[in-house]
Write a protein that holds these residues in place. Structure first.
Motif, mmCIF file in Angstrom:
data_model
loop_
_atom_site.group_PDB
_atom_site.id
_atom_site.type_symbol
_atom_site.label_atom_id
_atom_site.label_comp_id
_atom_site.label_asym_id
_atom_site.label_seq_id
_atom_site.Cartn_x
_atom_site.Cartn_y
_atom_site.Cartn_z
ATOM 1 N N LEU A 129 -8.460 4.257 -1.859
ATOM 2 C CA LEU A 129 -7.673 3.062 -2.135
ATOM 3 C C LEU A 129 -8.618 1.885 -1.882
ATOM 4 O O LEU A 129 -8.944 1.567 -0.744
ATOM 5 C CB LEU A 129 -6.434 3.013 -1.217
ATOM 6 N N GLU A 159 0.802 -1.236 0.000
ATOM 7 C CA GLU A 159 0.000 0.000 0.000
ATOM 8 C C GLU A 159 0.833 1.284 0.000
ATOM 9 O O GLU A 159 0.471 2.244 -0.683
ATOM 10 C CB GLU A 159 -1.025 -0.019 1.142
ATOM 11 N N ARG A 204 0.245 4.376 -2.428
ATOM 12 C CA ARG A 204 0.062 5.743 -1.912
ATOM 13 C C ARG A 204 1.050 6.698 -2.580
ATOM 14 O O ARG A 204 0.734 7.850 -2.839
ATOM 15 C CB ARG A 204 0.265 5.792 -0.390
ATOM 16 N N LYS A 205 2.243 6.198 -2.850
ATOM 17 C CA LYS A 205 3.234 7.051 -3.516
ATOM 18 C C LYS A 205 2.729 7.420 -4.921
ATOM 19 O O LYS A 205 2.852 8.571 -5.350
ATOM 20 C CB LYS A 205 4.585 6.331 -3.595
ATOM 21 N N ALA A 258 -2.942 12.584 -1.218
ATOM 22 C CA ALA A 258 -3.034 11.130 -1.431
ATOM 23 C C ALA A 258 -3.813 10.458 -0.308
ATOM 24 O O ALA A 258 -4.492 9.451 -0.512
ATOM 25 C CB ALA A 258 -1.630 10.542 -1.531
ATOM 26 N N ARG A 259 -3.743 11.061 0.880
ATOM 27 C CA ARG A 259 -4.440 10.460 2.033
ATOM 28 C C ARG A 259 -5.951 10.487 1.857
ATOM 29 O O ARG A 259 -6.659 9.660 2.419
ATOM 30 C CB ARG A 259 -4.078 11.224 3.304
#
Ligand SMILES: Cc1cc2nc3c(=O)[nH]c(=O)nc-3n(C[C@H](O)[C@H](O)[C@H](O)COP(=O)(O)OP(=O)(O)OC[C@H]3O[C@@H](n4cnc5c(N)ncnc54)[C@H](O)[C@@H]3O)c2cc1C
Lengths: 248, 319
Positions: free
Chosen positions: A200, A68, A72-73, A195-196
């Protein structure tokens, strides 16, 4: 355009390669994991499509929770959404089957994968996705332009390159050349914060057998010391290459 | 149930890898107690395959397949496999074979092992040795499916000559829509490509600039070698991207790799580990490349390379 970028989570290029459990498992101890370099070129090209032509970019990985941070990157670099197919990536064919199932479900127009991942170097996932979803496929892709439903691609061939025309849906196996090295992006603070918030999604795997099984690993035998030849005695080098190494 | 091998040709002439994969197929066929059938597409001199253990050639002449097309070639090989009831299919590691192999694997529901460097260590289970981690390790892989596809790493198995004669049979597969159309090909016809080369001469940032590549090209030409470079050299635009060797570039599996003015960073070495003999020319005796090399010259490339060219010319003249 809906783009899916396949992201392989691989040991950093400087990693020392070691094995455990009687040389049957890759030793992840102390190893940094990164976005597979070939995929990074593809991700950057996807960002270009997003910014210049408008596209929705989803990144995907088949793997456990440990992958993950890599996804996330990719979100921090600018992808809109991420998917993790919740199963260990055990062989190329079964990974391709998982990815193809997501592509069918999501109706993507362009699927960007790397020519090969730098860990197992199987070089099969992009082509297998194309075969499984019956899409057009360009491997070793070093340039890609899309206009409506048509695409122009350049691929590297042995000793040169080839320009191709095709149509969407399209799968590419991308590599260096797709974008300039200097265009690769490092996530900045804002990207990391954003990104947070991005989704996802965790998808459960479909049933897929392993067509191949990794049985055991070996490391190359240690090398003998280099034989130094004086720059004033190049006849000796020619002689060694001819009589000892037998390569000329 | 013969072993099927796809033998690549270019403008009608077989490539060297065609003979290497034929040699490999013969070794597998001997292990399985069966014969070798080769697929030749628009090749002119198919009898050449007789010398490498091929028993039968399926000879395809089809203008749709004049330019390589992964889908079209996949259909041809698939139909040949079905006709011969082949359970083992052998390909090379050329860009084209690696392009079509995964498509073929899907259409035959076959497991595929790429970068294979030895004949199978066992045929039941079918186990092969391949390179992994960009040549930093080897992996023993078992292919579990009924039909198996093996991609042989170039220059790994070598050519094994056998006397024999191959029968020929014309074969006309049905080829459907190709999906991808070749608009143009840009290829230097008189140059050896890195993938096919037995010798590779490679230059790094130590050469200071693109204007100094003349001596690299001359050395390559004396040796009949391909030219290559390190990553910064192609990033700087001194040489084309296609020449960049290493983990993020091309792998090299030549018999001889000559590295000039290249430091030997881990990512570069990964790409050339599979080369058999490595020669390094570098001013810095501490350059990491000396630890990976078989032969080394500590010296200035601008002095050493011109002299080496002269010595090699003299040597070639004697041969
Ligand atoms: C993610 C990632 C992936 C990478 N992938 C690759 C890859 O695939 N391939 C690759 O090559 N690199 C790759 N690199 C880069 C790699 O780490 C090195 O930076 C690169 O290989 C160095 O290239 P070089 O040896 O040409 O240059 P340098 O490191 O600058 O070395 C030049 C060498 O030339 C010598 N020299 C100088 N003058 C002379 C002279 N007159 N005569 C003889 N010798 C001289 C010097 O002593 C020195 O050893 C990658 C890096 C990263 C971070």
């Amino acid at each position: 355009m809906k783009i899916l970028v396949c992201i392989s989570h691989v040991p950093d290029t400087t990693s020392k390669i070691n094995f455990t459990e009687g040389d049957t498992k890759f030793d992840t101890n102390g190893v940094q994991f990164v976005i597979n370099p070939n995929d990074e070129f593809g991700l950057t090209r996807a960002m270009w499509f997003k910014e210049k032509q408008g596209a929705h970019v989803t990144v995907i990985n088949v793997g456990g929770t440990e992958t993950e941070p890599t996804l996330r990157k990719a979100l921090a670099i600018g992808a809109d959404a991420a998917i993790r197919v919740n199963t260990a990536a055990s062989d190329g064919f079964s990974v391709a089957k998982q990815l193809a199932a997501v592509v069918k479900e999501g109706g993507y127009d362009l699927i960007i994968a790397g020519r090969e991942s730098i860990d197992y170097n199987g070089g099969m996932v992009p082509g297998m996705i194309a075969g499984l979803i019956n899409a057009n496929f360009v491997n070793n892709c070093i340039s890609l332009e899309v206009d409506g439903n048509t695409a122009k691609a350049i691929r590297e061939i042995d000793g040169g390159k080839e320009t191709l025309s095709t149509s969407l849906p399209l799968v590419i196996g991308g590599q260096k050349g797709l974008v300039e090295e200097s265009d690769l992006r490092i996530p900045n603070m804002r990207g990391i914060m954003m990104a947070r918030q991005k989704p996802l999604t965790i998808v459960e795997p479909i049933e897929a057998n392993n067509e191949t099984t990794s049985v055991k690993f070996e490391k190359p035998a240690p090398k003998g010391a280099v034989k130094l030849v004086s720059p004033d005695n190049l006849d000796e080098l020619v002689n060694l290459l001819h009589n000892e190494a037998k390569v000329i | 149930m013969s072993v099927l091998v796809y033998t690549e040709s270019e403008q009608g002439k077989f490539k060297k890898v065609a003979f290497e994969v034929a040699s490999y197929a013969k070794a597998v066929a001997d292990q399985l107690g069966t014969t070798v059938t080769a697929i030749a597409i628009n090749a002119s001199n198919i009898s050449e395959l007789s010398s490498y253990g091929v028993d039968k050639v399926l000879n395809i002449s089809n203008t749709q397949l004049d330019a390589f097309n992964a889908k079209g070639y996949t259909e041809a090989i698939k139909q040949a496999a079905e006709k011969e009831a082949s359970k083992v299919i052998i390909l090379s590691s050329s860009a084209n074979s690696k392009y079509l192999a995964p498509l073929l694997a899907v259409s035959l529901n076959a497991g595929y092992a790429s970068n294979v460097i030895e004949a199978p260590s066992s045929t039941a289970p079918f186990t092969v040795k391949r390179t992994a981690f960009t040549n930093k390790a080897f992996e023993m892989t078992t292919i579990n499916t009924d039909t198996k596809i093996v991609g042989v790493s170039n220059n790994s198995f070598g050519l094994v000559e056998k006397s024999g004669s191959a029968s020929a049979e014309d074969f006309s597969p049905t080829i459907s829509d190709l999906g991808v159309k070749v608009e143009s090909v840009d290829k230097a016809s008189n140059q050896v490509s890195i993938a096919d080369a037995e010798i590779v001469v490679s230059g790094g940032r130590g050469l200071k600039g693109p204007e100094n590549w003349g001596m690299i090209e001359e050395l390559a030409s004396v040796l009949g070698a391909a030219t290559a470079c390190s990553k910064p050299v192609s990033d700087l635009g001194w040489r084309p991207h296609g020449e960049h060797v290493g983990q993020t570039g091309k792998p090299v599996a030549s018999n001889l790799y000559i590295a000039i003015g290249i430091s030997g960073a881990i990512q570069h070495l990964a790409g050339i580990n599979a080369s058999k003999v490595k020669v390094v020319i570098n001013t810095d005796p501490e350059a990491p490349f000396f630890k990976a090399a078989d032969y080394g010259v500590v010296g200035d490339a601008f002095v050493v390379v011109p002299q080496l060219i002269e010595k090699l010319k003299a040597f070639k003249a004697q041969q």
